[in-house]
Design an enzyme around this catalytic site. Structure first.
Site, PDB file in Angstrom:
ATOM      1  CD  GLU A 175      24.148   8.406  21.494  1.00  0.00           C
ATOM      2  OE1 GLU A 175      24.252   8.185  22.716  1.00  0.00           O
ATOM      3  OE2 GLU A 175      23.138   8.127  20.833  1.00  0.00           O
ATOM      4  CE1 TYR A 183      25.950  -2.823  14.582  1.00  0.00           C
ATOM      5  CE2 TYR A 183      23.631  -3.200  15.018  1.00  0.00           C
ATOM      6  CZ  TYR A 183      24.821  -3.595  14.444  1.00  0.00           C
ATOM      7  OH  TYR A 183      24.873  -4.765  13.728  1.00  0.00           O
ATOM      8  N   GLY A 196      18.071  -2.329  21.475  1.00  0.00           N
ATOM      9  CA  GLY A 196      17.614  -1.766  20.203  1.00  0.00           C
ATOM     10  C   GLY A 196      16.099  -1.708  20.146  1.00  0.00           C
ATOM     11  CE1 TYR A 220      15.400   4.278  27.048  1.00  0.00           C
ATOM     12  CE2 TYR A 220      16.167   2.519  28.489  1.00  0.00           C
ATOM     13  CZ  TYR A 220      16.094   3.100  27.241  1.00  0.00           C
ATOM     14  OH  TYR A 220      16.729   2.492  26.187  1.00  0.00           O
ATOM     15  CG  HIS A 236      12.118   1.143  27.462  1.00  0.00           C
ATOM     16  ND1 HIS A 236      11.341   0.138  26.923  1.00  0.00           N
ATOM     17  CD2 HIS A 236      12.927   1.561  26.468  1.00  0.00           C
ATOM     18  CE1 HIS A 236      11.685  -0.055  25.653  1.00  0.00           C
ATOM     19  NE2 HIS A 236      12.648   0.794  25.348  1.00  0.00           N
TER      20      HIS A 236
END
Ligand code: FAD
Length: 290
Positions: free
Chosen positions: A17, A49, A108, A148, A152
């Site tokens: 990544e 992004y 996001g 996660y 999260h």
């Protein structure tokens, strides 16, 4: 190649990544890093992004360019932040026109200055809605989503977070790439609950090799990952020695990846932070290439 075809019996998915650099120097460094790592024949390279405006426009262009220059499969990340459904739809059309076949679909983080994520007017609230949009309107695209191991940060409990992940996968994701973590027990427990919940798509550990103590403390404080006490102590012992920190970090990542490989993971997703040295050393030590 599509992400859906990357993992499976007799296959191993190796992915890197990267993020869009802000400067020309940064871009040269990124391309040099990718050049060095191509010897390990990654299954795909994914491009993030940008969280805040500036680099968002670059994702599609850079993803396409990396694919062309290195002849490697790519994936473009897309978040729901600050966009209407129509804007996301147009972006996806552009991605398809550019020949991109894989999307990492994300909600996001809240933009700077906001504590809570607020969906934009006419936009999407959660990543599962983005997955649904892609599946309905661009069915040939392959989709990965985020998972996660340490839960999260916004989720009220691990169980609720897992139920949300299950919903996201059910909407049409082909694979789950995890948030970085340093204690494999977190991953193994997450994988146990993931399987128990009946989620069957490949679960790929995300690895961020530590090369700098201050940097990793900044990153983990933002994403909620924990650094095991003994690892932290070893890094702290090298506080005045940057090379020492990097070699402690690389040795740790080699051990971490070995244990994960022994436990039968279908792939590894390396967060490069646009650098190659640490990941290169780890892959060499593991004798890992596709
Ligand atoms: P979601 O899956 O939508 O989950 C967000 C929160 O809402 C979770 O707490 C979840 O439990 C809860 N939730 C989910 N669905 C529902 C629902 N239907 N109802 C109620 N609650 C729900 N960020 C970027 O800005 N750009 C990137 O390119 C990027 N790439 C990433 C790549 C990977 C592999 C990972 C692990 C993270 C990445 N991130 C990126 C960070 C990511 O955007 C954040 O972690 C973000 O806070 C959550 O995104 P998500 O897609 O997991 O959200």
């Amino acid at each position: 190649m599509k992400i859906v075809d990357v993992y499976g019996i007799g296959k191993f998915g190796l992915s890197f990544e990267i993020f869009p650099p802000k400067t020309e120097t940064g871009e040269s460094q990124l391309f040099a890093a990718l050049e060095a790592l191509m010897a390990h024949r990654p299954s795909f390279v994914s491009c993030t992004y940008g969280a805040a405006g500036s680099t968002q426009d670059k994702t599609l262009e850079l993803t396409t360019r990396i694919g062309k220059i290195f002849g490697v499969t790519t994936a473009a990340h897309r978040t729901c932040v600050g966009s209407t459904v129509e804007e996301i739809r147009q972006w996806l059309k552009e991605a398809v026109d550019l020949g991109i076949e894989n999307i990492v679909a994300l909600r996001g983080d809240p933009p700077k200055g906001q504590v809570e994520f607020k969906k934009s007017e006419g936009g999407l609230a959660y990543a599962n809605e983005l997955v649904t949009l892609i599946r309905q309107e661009f069915p040939h695209l392959s989709i990965a989503v985020a998972g996660y191991p340490e839960t999260h940060q916004e989720a009220p409990s691990p169980a609720v977070d897992l139920a949300n992940l299950k919903r996201k996968v059910k909407a049409g994701a082909d694979a789950v790439l995890t948030q970085l973590f340093y204690d494999n027990r977190d991953f193994f427990e997450f994988r146990r609950r993931y399987e128990e919940a009946g989620i069957t798509v490949p679960l790929i550990p995300g690895i961020l090799p530590v090369v700098n103590l201050d940097q990793i403390q900044r990153i983990t404080s933002m994403c909620g990952a924990t650094i095991p006490v003994s690892f932290l102590a070893e890094l702290e012992a090298n506080r005045d020695d940057p090379d020492g920190q990097a070699s402690v970090g690389v040795r740790y990542a080699i051990r971490q990846c070995r244990e994960l490989l022994d436990a039968g993971i279908p792939g590894l997703h390396f967060y490069l932070l646009n650098k190659s040295e640490a990941t290169f050393q780890i892959l060499q030590a593991l004798k890992l290439s596709r």
